[in-house]
Write an enzyme that holds these catalytic residues in place. Structure first.
Site, PDB file in Angstrom:
ATOM      1  N   ASN A  90       0.963   5.217  -1.510  1.00  0.00           N
ATOM      2  CA  ASN A  90       1.749   5.355  -0.281  1.00  0.00           C
ATOM      3  C   ASN A  90       1.410   6.631   0.490  1.00  0.00           C
ATOM      4  O   ASN A  90       1.560   6.666   1.709  1.00  0.00           O
ATOM      5  CB  ASN A  90       3.234   5.334  -0.663  1.00  0.00           C
ATOM      6  CG  ASN A  90       4.122   5.823   0.457  1.00  0.00           C
ATOM      7  OD1 ASN A  90       4.323   5.132   1.458  1.00  0.00           O
ATOM      8  ND2 ASN A  90       4.663   7.042   0.313  1.00  0.00           N
ATOM      9  N   SER A 140      -1.515   0.282   7.889  1.00  0.00           N
ATOM     10  CA  SER A 140      -0.783   0.538   9.142  1.00  0.00           C
ATOM     11  C   SER A 140      -1.237  -0.479  10.183  1.00  0.00           C
ATOM     12  O   SER A 140      -2.399  -0.908  10.165  1.00  0.00           O
ATOM     13  CB  SER A 140      -1.077   1.953   9.649  1.00  0.00           C
ATOM     14  OG  SER A 140      -0.539   2.117  10.953  1.00  0.00           O
ATOM     15  N   TYR A 154      -7.745   7.816  11.384  1.00  0.00           N
ATOM     16  CA  TYR A 154      -6.582   7.194  10.719  1.00  0.00           C
ATOM     17  C   TYR A 154      -6.746   5.674  10.711  1.00  0.00           C
ATOM     18  O   TYR A 154      -6.576   5.014   9.672  1.00  0.00           O
ATOM     19  CB  TYR A 154      -5.310   7.597  11.454  1.00  0.00           C
ATOM     20  CG  TYR A 154      -4.015   7.032  10.900  1.00  0.00           C
ATOM     21  CD1 TYR A 154      -3.414   7.592   9.766  1.00  0.00           C
ATOM     22  CD2 TYR A 154      -3.371   5.961  11.508  1.00  0.00           C
ATOM     23  CE1 TYR A 154      -2.213   7.101   9.270  1.00  0.00           C
ATOM     24  CE2 TYR A 154      -2.165   5.460  11.029  1.00  0.00           C
ATOM     25  CZ  TYR A 154      -1.593   6.031   9.912  1.00  0.00           C
ATOM     26  OH  TYR A 154      -0.396   5.530   9.426  1.00  0.00           O
ATOM     27  N   LYS A 158      -7.049   3.130   7.533  1.00  0.00           N
ATOM     28  CA  LYS A 158      -6.029   2.099   7.276  1.00  0.00           C
ATOM     29  C   LYS A 158      -6.635   0.698   7.290  1.00  0.00           C
ATOM     30  O   LYS A 158      -6.150  -0.202   6.596  1.00  0.00           O
ATOM     31  CB  LYS A 158      -4.899   2.214   8.294  1.00  0.00           C
ATOM     32  CG  LYS A 158      -4.080   3.512   8.143  1.00  0.00           C
ATOM     33  CD  LYS A 158      -3.419   3.599   6.789  1.00  0.00           C
ATOM     34  CE  LYS A 158      -2.441   4.763   6.684  1.00  0.00           C
ATOM     35  NZ  LYS A 158      -1.836   4.875   5.347  1.00  0.00           N
ATOM     36  N   ILE A 187       7.920   2.994  11.927  1.00  0.00           N
ATOM     37  CA  ILE A 187       9.000   3.253  10.970  1.00  0.00           C
ATOM     38  C   ILE A 187       9.432   4.709  11.142  1.00  0.00           C
ATOM     39  O   ILE A 187       8.580   5.609  11.203  1.00  0.00           O
ATOM     40  CB  ILE A 187       8.501   3.033   9.511  1.00  0.00           C
ATOM     41  CG1 ILE A 187       7.750   1.690   9.362  1.00  0.00           C
ATOM     42  CG2 ILE A 187       9.654   3.164   8.523  1.00  0.00           C
ATOM     43  CD1 ILE A 187       8.557   0.449   9.683  1.00  0.00           C
TER      44      ILE A 187
HETATM   45  P1  NAD Z   1       5.824  10.701   5.281  1.00  0.00           P
HETATM   46  O1  NAD Z   1       5.062  11.778   5.949  1.00  0.00           O
HETATM   47  O2  NAD Z   1       7.272  10.881   5.032  1.00  0.00           O
HETATM   48  O3  NAD Z   1       5.148  10.314   3.897  1.00  0.00           O
HETATM   49  C1  NAD Z   1       3.835  10.626   3.545  1.00  0.00           C
HETATM   50  C2  NAD Z   1       3.855  11.347   2.223  1.00  0.00           C
HETATM   51  O4  NAD Z   1       2.520  11.600   1.795  1.00  0.00           O
HETATM   52  C3  NAD Z   1       4.576  12.704   2.288  1.00  0.00           C
HETATM   53  O5  NAD Z   1       5.567  12.786   1.278  1.00  0.00           O
HETATM   54  C4  NAD Z   1       3.470  13.704   2.038  1.00  0.00           C
HETATM   55  O6  NAD Z   1       3.894  14.882   1.360  1.00  0.00           O
HETATM   56  C5  NAD Z   1       2.501  12.886   1.198  1.00  0.00           C
HETATM   57  N1  NAD Z   1       1.146  13.449   1.200  1.00  0.00           N
HETATM   58  C6  NAD Z   1       0.458  13.966   2.252  1.00  0.00           C
HETATM   59  N2  NAD Z   1      -0.737  14.436   1.834  1.00  0.00           N
HETATM   60  C7  NAD Z   1      -0.808  14.198   0.498  1.00  0.00           C
HETATM   61  C8  NAD Z   1      -1.767  14.454  -0.499  1.00  0.00           C
HETATM   62  N3  NAD Z   1      -2.942  15.069  -0.222  1.00  0.00           N
HETATM   63  N4  NAD Z   1      -1.500  14.073  -1.781  1.00  0.00           N
HETATM   64  C9  NAD Z   1      -0.333  13.462  -2.086  1.00  0.00           C
HETATM   65  N5  NAD Z   1       0.639  13.210  -1.186  1.00  0.00           N
HETATM   66  C10 NAD Z   1       0.395  13.576   0.095  1.00  0.00           C
HETATM   67  O7  NAD Z   1       5.601   9.413   6.187  1.00  0.00           O
HETATM   68  P2  NAD Z   1       5.727   7.852   5.848  1.00  0.00           P
HETATM   69  O8  NAD Z   1       5.766   7.202   7.158  1.00  0.00           O
HETATM   70  O9  NAD Z   1       6.771   7.580   4.835  1.00  0.00           O
HETATM   71  O10 NAD Z   1       4.293   7.544   5.225  1.00  0.00           O
HETATM   72  C11 NAD Z   1       4.081   6.713   4.104  1.00  0.00           C
HETATM   73  C12 NAD Z   1       2.874   5.838   4.374  1.00  0.00           C
HETATM   74  O11 NAD Z   1       3.195   4.901   5.417  1.00  0.00           O
HETATM   75  C13 NAD Z   1       1.651   6.606   4.857  1.00  0.00           C
HETATM   76  O12 NAD Z   1       0.495   6.099   4.224  1.00  0.00           O
HETATM   77  C14 NAD Z   1       1.627   6.297   6.332  1.00  0.00           C
HETATM   78  O13 NAD Z   1       0.348   6.432   6.909  1.00  0.00           O
HETATM   79  C15 NAD Z   1       2.129   4.878   6.331  1.00  0.00           C
HETATM   80  N6  NAD Z   1       2.606   4.356   7.613  1.00  0.00           N
HETATM   81  C16 NAD Z   1       3.687   4.907   8.234  1.00  0.00           C
HETATM   82  C17 NAD Z   1       4.125   4.392   9.445  1.00  0.00           C
HETATM   83  C18 NAD Z   1       5.310   4.956  10.182  1.00  0.00           C
HETATM   84  O14 NAD Z   1       5.579   4.523  11.319  1.00  0.00           O
HETATM   85  N7  NAD Z   1       6.041   5.888   9.617  1.00  0.00           N
HETATM   86  C19 NAD Z   1       3.448   3.303  10.020  1.00  0.00           C
HETATM   87  C20 NAD Z   1       2.360   2.759   9.363  1.00  0.00           C
HETATM   88  C21 NAD Z   1       1.945   3.287   8.151  1.00  0.00           C
END
Ligand code: NAD
Length: 254
Positions: A90, A140, A154, A158, A187
């Site tokens: 994740n 994503s 990015y 993805k 999200i």
């Molecule tokens: P978020 O930033 O809360 O979560 C991402 C997490 O990854 C964080 O806890 C961060 O500390 C951790 N992280 C970053 N670099 C890291 C590393 N080198 N090693 C380990 N952990 C690391 O945001 P989120 O939206 O919950 O993201 C979760 C996933 O969902 C991500 O892959 C993100 O790209 C994907 N995503 C999010 C959205 C959105 O709209 N929020 C949309 C599509 C995809």
């Protein structure tokens, strides 16, 4: 050996990963909560929520840019609980960069986390799983469905996650291990609330109005789909990706 399932979740100190640990707690799935020390998120908040939900978990630092770190993270599940059933890749980062500003370093730094980090997590999981194991990687709509200006690295990562997941599914199917992806839309999490690299609060509020469901999604709405894909209810589903976006990508725009 206890019968309760055990999951590793990278990036579980915030957002979707945190919501997943809490969702799993409600299902009796124990989690190793991956926390990245480079970020300010408090993994103890995830742990408290897991315990409030009646669940069990441990917190473990992991940097998905390091194979040794990810291997130690996955091993924690075995050391702590004697088994590993689910691996959820994740963790992710989002950075803005136009194509002309896209240095090799920006490109490789992004892919190291958002694509190779997924490989490291799935590989470490596969080494420790047995029949009935399941993996989910978080992709994503940016990359999987759409292009996104200023985010080519990015989007490439993805999109790459989907090819990775399909190949892992084919390779591990004979061992009874499944691999799928979720494709979140917009999200509300720390990532999307970042106004520099993503939409920020105002951008999210505006975008929400254009989504058929009328709003952006919550981390819990993605977490429950990840949990479904790892569960035996999805026992014949592998190599697939499921969009969780409130209808954003199916809406026709004139
Ligand atoms: P978020 O930033 O809360 O979560 C991402 C997490 O990854 C964080 O806890 C961060 O500390 C951790 N992280 C970053 N670099 C890291 C590393 N080198 N090693 C380990 N952990 C690391 O945001 P989120 O939206 O919950 O993201 C979760 C996933 O969902 C991500 O892959 C993100 O790209 C994907 N995503 C999010 C959205 C959105 O709209 N929020 C949309 C599509 C995809």
């Amino acid at each position: 050996m206890s019968e309760a399932r055990v999951a590793i979740i990278t990036g579980a100190a915030s957002g979707i990963g945190r919501a997943l640990a809490v969702h799993y707690a409600g299902q009796g799935v124990r989690s190793v909560i991956g926390t990245f020390p480079g970020d300010p998120h408090d993994p103890q908040e995830t742990l408290r929520s897991v315990r409030d939900a009646g669940g069990e978990a441990v917190v473990h630092e992991v940097d998905v840019r390091s194979t040794a770190s990810v291997d130690a993270f996955a091993q924690r599940a075995v050391d702590e609980y004697g088994r590993l059933d689910y691996a959820v890749a994740n963790a992710g980062i989002l950075r803005h960069s136009s194509l002309l500003d896209m240095t090799d370093a920006r490109w490789t730094d992004m892919l190291d986390v958002d694509l190779t980090g997924v490989l490291r997590t799935l590989r470490a999981g596969a080494e420790r799983m047995t029949e009935g194991g399941a993996m989910v990687a978080v992709s994503s709509i940016a990359g999987a469905v759409y292009g996104w200006e200023g985010h080519a690295h990015y989007a490439a990562a993805k999109a790459g996650v989907l090819g990775l997941i399909r190949s892992v599914a084919v390779e591990l199917g004979p061992q009874g291990i499944r691999a799928n992806a979720v494709i979140p839309g917009l999200i509300e999490t720390p990532q999307s609330l970042d106004p520099v690299n993503s939409l920020g609060p105002d951008g999210l509020a505006r975008a929400g109005k254009d989504i058929p469901w009328g709003r952006v999604g919550t981390p819990a709405e993605v977490a429950s789909v990840i949990a479904f894909l790892t569960s035996s209810q999805a026992g014949y589903v592998t190599g697939q990706s499921l969009i969780v976006d409130g209808g954003l990508t199916v809406k026709m725009r004139a």
